[in-house]
Design an enzyme around this catalytic site. Sequence first.
Site, short mmCIF file in Angstrom:
data_model
loop_
_atom_site.label_atom_id
_atom_site.label_comp_id
_atom_site.label_asym_id
_atom_site.label_seq_id
_atom_site.Cartn_x
_atom_site.Cartn_y
_atom_site.Cartn_z
N SER A 260 1.42 -0.88 -0.01
CA SER A 260 -0.10 0.28 0.10
C SER A 260 0.99 1.04 -0.11
O SER A 260 1.70 1.09 0.15
CB SER A 260 -0.50 0.32 1.25
N LYS A 261 0.18 2.50 0.13
CA LYS A 261 0.91 3.99 0.06
C LYS A 261 1.63 4.02 0.85
O LYS A 261 2.88 4.46 0.89
CB LYS A 261 -0.27 4.96 0.63
N ARG A 262 1.51 3.20 2.07
CA ARG A 262 2.22 3.09 3.52
C ARG A 262 3.82 2.59 3.33
O ARG A 262 4.40 2.96 3.59
CB ARG A 262 1.32 1.87 4.48
N HIS A 263 4.24 2.09 2.05
CA HIS A 263 5.13 0.93 1.91
C HIS A 263 6.41 1.59 0.69
O HIS A 263 6.98 1.60 0.58
CB HIS A 263 5.08 -0.47 0.85
N GLY A 264 5.00 3.34 0.50
CA GLY A 264 6.08 4.00 -0.54
C GLY A 264 5.47 3.49 -1.82
O GLY A 264 6.47 4.15 -2.80
#
Length: 502
Positions: A260-264
């Site tokens: 997800s976005k959280r992982h960049g």
Amino acid sequence: MSSQPVRVRYAPSPTGEPHVGNIRTALFNWLFARRHGGAFIVRIEDTDRDRYIPGAVEAILESLHWLGLDWDEGPTGQAQESHGRHAPYFQSQRLPLYHEAAQQLVSGGHAYRCYCSPQRLEELRKQQAQEKRPPGYDRRCRDLTDAQRREMETQGTPSVVRFRVPQEGHSAVNDLVRGEVTWQNNLLDDFVILKSDGFPTYHLASVVDDHHMGISHVMRAEEWLPSTPRHLLLYQAFGWEPPLFAHLPMILGPDRAKLSKRHGATSVLAYREQGFLPEALFNFLVLLGWSLDDRTEVMSRETVVQHFSLERITKAGAIFNSEKLLWLNGVYIRQLAPEDLANRLVPLLERPASQGGLPDEVARPVDRDYLRRIVPLVQERLKALAEGAELTSFFFVERLEYDPALLVQKGMDREGTLRGLQRVLAAVEALASFDLTSLEAAIRPLVEELGVKAGQLFGAIRVATTGRTAAPPLFQTMEVLGRERCLRKLREAVAKLEATKA
Ligand code: GLU
Ligand code: ZN
């Protein structure tokens, strides 16, 4: 494999800029089509009007285009136009086809109209939650009598069409990646196929289109596996032969949670902005679930097209490793001809400084010939094109900003440094020709003459000419900077040191 011609599709929903994980699906379909001389089709699944984002179709097509994934049938890129023998390829333009299909199922007893209001369904959901029962439609309208149905219709009650899922038996698929997968039919809900706004749901539209477009293989992300029994039941009810299915492994972050976005991980176009090469992203995405063998990581597009096979797609989730992407990007940057690299750097360097370009004082357009000579000096150290501005800015700015104390190297004092730089300045001024050999021949002997260490003298010159303590090789840098810039910078350094004299 079936003897049908290979026809595969990438069927994005225009709900935003495509994420790298989504484009991996496009890539695998494209590779499979190219490997087998088949057709790669792009179909826009825009039937969910609440989630439609204007501009998303353009972003999807731009992402494909940038990665070199050309399509044989699909949107033309012009407004909402399509080309290909099954046009249009926008589902919102194919509504009559879905209506006809839904009607066919209703007439054959495979589907029925459901008149339940959203409020009733909401209450049902709440009640099921309270009683800790699995959520799902209670099939209230499944067996309405003709009279009851007529009454609803005369009252003008809005309705949806639901699929009549058989209460017995099971549905099975021999997935080309996952092997045999079976579902019990009685665990499936009577799912909606046509909404009250007249738009089909994903299930109906997907099956109808895959059939009409002659899709041979459905290759999509694993999250769609649970939809597959519904699709199989639809094919059966229509009396159509289903395509073959291949569900691609999940893409996970380094912590093994769904990417997800959280992982960049971001959109493909954001990677372009950050200065990733399409070649590198292509190679990186290929490795998210496929491998050539047990070791090869750097592979050309041609190699992958030649060898791509469903057999080597892994079942296990693929880990998205940003560091590997950065490393691959460096590998591809180093492989570029300097001229090519310079051309790719130009648009990034010419952005405003606030967006990562060169300082605003540097005139645009950037001097192309000069840049071409700078590039070989930084090529080794570039990992992403976006670093280009930072690595090369000293070549372009008129006045370097640095602390004069940096000129004074370890073991030296201000006076010695000043004397040294004055001597260098005189030597450079006297040079008849300004090239690498002459520069080195004039400066190197000064080390002995001044009685200092090479590192001390060169360190001072480096700061004087670049404003930095770390820069590309000194004499090459000076050669590219040229006589005028070098002299000006050496004079400025001398003046800076003089100004610090108490
Ligand atoms: N529209 C679906 C998506 O956005 C397509 C799924 C499929 O390929 O069947 O991924
Ligand atoms: Zn109902």
